[in-house]
Enzyme design. Structure first.
Site, PDB file in Angstrom:
ATOM      1  CG  ASP A  29      -0.246   0.074   2.408  1.00  0.00           C
ATOM      2  OD1 ASP A  29       0.697  -0.547   2.548  1.00  0.00           O
ATOM      3  OD2 ASP A  29      -0.863   0.531   3.406  1.00  0.00           O
ATOM      4  CD  GLU A  52       7.906  -8.561  -0.596  1.00  0.00           C
ATOM      5  OE1 GLU A  52       6.701  -7.761  -0.410  1.00  0.00           O
ATOM      6  OE2 GLU A  52       7.865  -9.696  -0.101  1.00  0.00           O
ATOM      7  CG  HIS A 115       0.087  -0.891   7.832  1.00  0.00           C
ATOM      8  ND1 HIS A 115      -0.590   0.325   7.860  1.00  0.00           N
ATOM      9  CD2 HIS A 115       0.189  -1.033   6.806  1.00  0.00           C
ATOM     10  CE1 HIS A 115      -0.641   0.811   6.598  1.00  0.00           C
ATOM     11  NE2 HIS A 115      -0.185  -0.252   5.796  1.00  0.00           N
ATOM     12  CG  HIS A 116       3.594  -3.003   6.518  1.00  0.00           C
ATOM     13  ND1 HIS A 116       3.392  -3.998   6.768  1.00  0.00           N
ATOM     14  CD2 HIS A 116       3.270  -2.774   5.339  1.00  0.00           C
ATOM     15  CE1 HIS A 116       2.504  -4.334   5.795  1.00  0.00           C
ATOM     16  NE2 HIS A 116       2.362  -3.549   5.221  1.00  0.00           N
ATOM     17  N   GLY A 408      26.320 -16.965  -2.227  1.00  0.00           N
ATOM     18  CA  GLY A 408      26.002 -18.703  -2.075  1.00  0.00           C
ATOM     19  C   GLY A 408      24.666 -18.782  -1.593  1.00  0.00           C
ATOM     20  CG  ASP A 435      16.152 -32.048  -5.311  1.00  0.00           C
ATOM     21  OD1 ASP A 435      17.464 -31.816  -5.234  1.00  0.00           O
ATOM     22  OD2 ASP A 435      15.943 -33.252  -4.818  1.00  0.00           O
ATOM     23  CG  ASN A 462      21.007 -33.999  -5.995  1.00  0.00           C
ATOM     24  OD1 ASN A 462      20.039 -33.212  -5.297  1.00  0.00           O
ATOM     25  ND2 ASN A 462      22.191 -33.383  -6.676  1.00  0.00           N
ATOM     26  N   GLY A 464      17.553 -33.988  -2.258  1.00  0.00           N
ATOM     27  CA  GLY A 464      17.731 -33.044  -1.022  1.00  0.00           C
ATOM     28  C   GLY A 464      18.977 -32.625  -1.445  1.00  0.00           C
ATOM     29  CD  GLU A 468      24.246 -27.370   2.807  1.00  0.00           C
ATOM     30  OE1 GLU A 468      25.308 -27.277   3.360  1.00  0.00           O
ATOM     31  OE2 GLU A 468      24.048 -25.994   2.455  1.00  0.00           O
TER      32      GLU A 468
END
Length: 559
Positions: A29, A52, A115-116, A408, A435, A462, A464, A468
């Site tokens: 707004d 955003e 607000h915000h 990253g 994925d 793959n 997941g 990691e």
């Protein structure tokens, strides 16, 4: 622009003047009335995004392909959602102007609980947060708007980093008395004394050398010397390489291009060519942990000529007020004097790892991608197996690669590919994303479908977070994700019959068939490629081992 313009119109005119033709964002707004002016402006096209953060990523991808980008959010909730994307642009030198639609200035001055806001009457919290990840900021008023808009935009363009404009709704609508004069851009200061001293020092170092090699990185692209650098290397024939962060800044079809340098994780021939050179010329290089396998580069400063955006270095000598373009021109002339006595050695470019017949794994996938890419493509590779696997590719001439290995932030590339395709509708965009990463920002696939864009999106499934798993916790459930039905996702996000080609490849024959289909398709294409859960590219294996050791405190910090 008419004689009677508003502050908002002035801002839009300045954005268009510097080549920004699209504004990414989400309505709120506090920016809606300004958005009416955006819609009515003939020089700026509004591009609505799903959120955003995605808008910030899209503006970043756009800016990497067009030279600058712009983002619009609402105050507080909107701008804080985008700040991660802005931080990535700051870290990797991407010029994006972030415009924040704010509450009316009068309400701010009265300290109203709006607000915000945080409900404390202080409307500067978020602007202060932005100071950490932007190079210039302004809280606009009617009196300062013209000067501050110009200051922020010129600083963004000069430094190639993001800027922040807080635009209260009543200020955006306020009239201005006259048309703006053309924008006066900041000029890079060049010291004649520094240039002469740099030239002499470079000549002295090169006079003792039996040869030299060149290593380029992303800042060479950001600060506009990529074309000049490629012309020079085509003429002089010096062996050269890039780091992953700057991959594609050099023409990889040049016979003297050695491959991607990654410190100790490099192909042995690449490492020997660069680290064994008598003099190393680095252009726009920044060494980071992920692209050097834990700072394992062996390039002694005493034998290095280093060109940075606003200064240069020869050994231990530093020369300030020396723009990269000026230093490069001088260095070319110095090298030309010594080149005739240097004995050049033929460059052997490393080959991709061989693929086993019939098995769809990382080697087979990258062999297929090498054949699929064509000149002029924009390749967008997500941090992880996509990014580090693509490092081993030899890119076709004119192929641009977008990666984000310093910041990253996983999920970055899907919205960035959206922005890149809008920036360059004349080029094919090929997105490689895992994925796990795609689940963070998949909503922007709906925006691509809505706008009729036609990138090629390849989901590396793959099961997941394989990157990691390679670092730590290979079998821990925190590296597992929900298993999505990827080929049906476009339908859920708005595609209609014939609008999207969605395919799955679980073996090499299916992969080659799928790539052949999308190579001639005119609509958006999505291919889900099923890969082994623990299979990673060779470079990523070396990098993740270094990261695991450093994260566990088992390696010394970089000097």
């Amino acid at each position: 622009m008419s004689e009677k313009v508003t502050v908002g119109d002035y801002l839009l005119a300045r954005l268009a003047e510097v080549g920004i033709e699209h504004l990414f964002g989400v309505p709120g707004d506090y920016n809606l009335q300004f958005l009416d002016h955006v819609i009515d402006n003939p020089g700026i096209t509004w591009v609505g995004c799903a959120n955003e953060l995605n808008a910030a990523y899209a503006a970043d991808g756009y800016a990497r392909c067009r030279g600058a980008g712009a983002l619009l959010t609402t105050f507080g909730v909107g701008e804080l959602s985008a700040i991660n994307g802005t931080a990535g642009s700051y870290a990797e030198y991407v010029p994006v102007v972030h415009v924040v639609g704010a509450p009316p200035l009068a309400s701010q001055q009265r300290g109203e609980w709006l607000h915000h806001s945080l409900g404390d009457g202080d409307f500067g919290h978020f602007a202060r947060m932005a100071q950490e990840v932007t190079v210039a900021q302004a809280r606009l008023t009617v009196d300062n708007a013209q000067a501050e808009i110009d200051r922020v935009i010129t600083t963004v363009l000069h430094t190639r980093r993001p800027g922040y404009l807080l635009l209260p709704s009543d200020v955006a609508a306020a009239p201005l008395p006259a048309l703006p004069l053309p924008l006066v851009r900041r000029k890079e200061e060049c010291s004649p004394e520094a240039l002469a001293a740099f030239t002499a020092a470079a000549d002295a170092l090169l006079s003792r050398a039996g040869g030299a090699a060149v290593l380029a990185d992303f800042l060479a692209d950001r600060f506009g010397v990529g074309d000049a650098l490629n012309r020079w290397l085509a003429e002089c024939g010096l062996p050269h390489s890039t780091l992953l962060l700057g991959k594609s800044v050099l023409n990889e079809q040049n016979p003297a291009f050695t491959g991607t340098y990654a410190g100790a994780a490099s192909d042995e021939q690449v490492r020997h060519t660069l680290e064994g050179a008598d003099v190393m010329i680095t252009v726009g290089v920044k060494f980071t942990d992920t692209i050097t396998a834990g700072f394992s580069q062996q390039l002694p400063p005493e034998k290095t000529i280093d060109l940075q955006p606003f200064q240069a270095r020869v050994g231990a000598q530093v020369f300030n007020q020396l723009p990269m373009a000026e230093a490069l021109t001088a260095l070319q002339q110095v090298v030309a004097r010594h080149l005739p006595r240097w004995q050049g050695n033929p460059v052997t470019r490393p080959a991709l790892p061989p693929a086993e017949s019939g098995r769809l794994d990382q080697p087979a996938f990258w062999q297929a991608m090498q054949a699929f890419l064509r000149p002029g493509d924009i390749l967008v590779a997500e941090q992880g197996t996509a990014c580090f696997g693509a490092a081993a590719l030899t890119l076709p001439e004119g192929c641009r690669m977008l990666v984000q290995p310093l910041w990253g932030s996983i999920g970055y590339t899907l919205p960035a590919a959206f922005g890149a395709q809008i920036a360059r509708p004349d080029r094919r965009v090929v997105l490689l994303i895992g994925d796990g990463s795609a689940q963070l920002t998949a909503q922007e696939l709906g925006s691509m479908i809505r706008d009729g864009l036609n990138p090629v999106i390849i989901i590396l499934n793959n099961q997941g977070y394989t990157v990691e798993r390679a670092i730590h916790g290979a079998r821990q459930r925190y590296n597992d994700i929900a298993q999505w039905d990827w080929t049906h996702l476009p339908r859920a996000l708005g595609s209609r019959d014939g609008q999207v080609v969605a395919l799955q490849a679980a073996d090499t024959a299916q992969l080659h068939d799928a790539l052949a289909q999308v190579a001639i398709a005119e609509q958006l294409a999505l291919i889900e490629v099923i890969l082994p859960k623990m299979d990673v590219p060779e470079l990523l294996q070396a990098v993740t081992q270094a990261l695991e050791q450093r994260n566990a405190g088992k390696m010394p910090a970089a000097e």
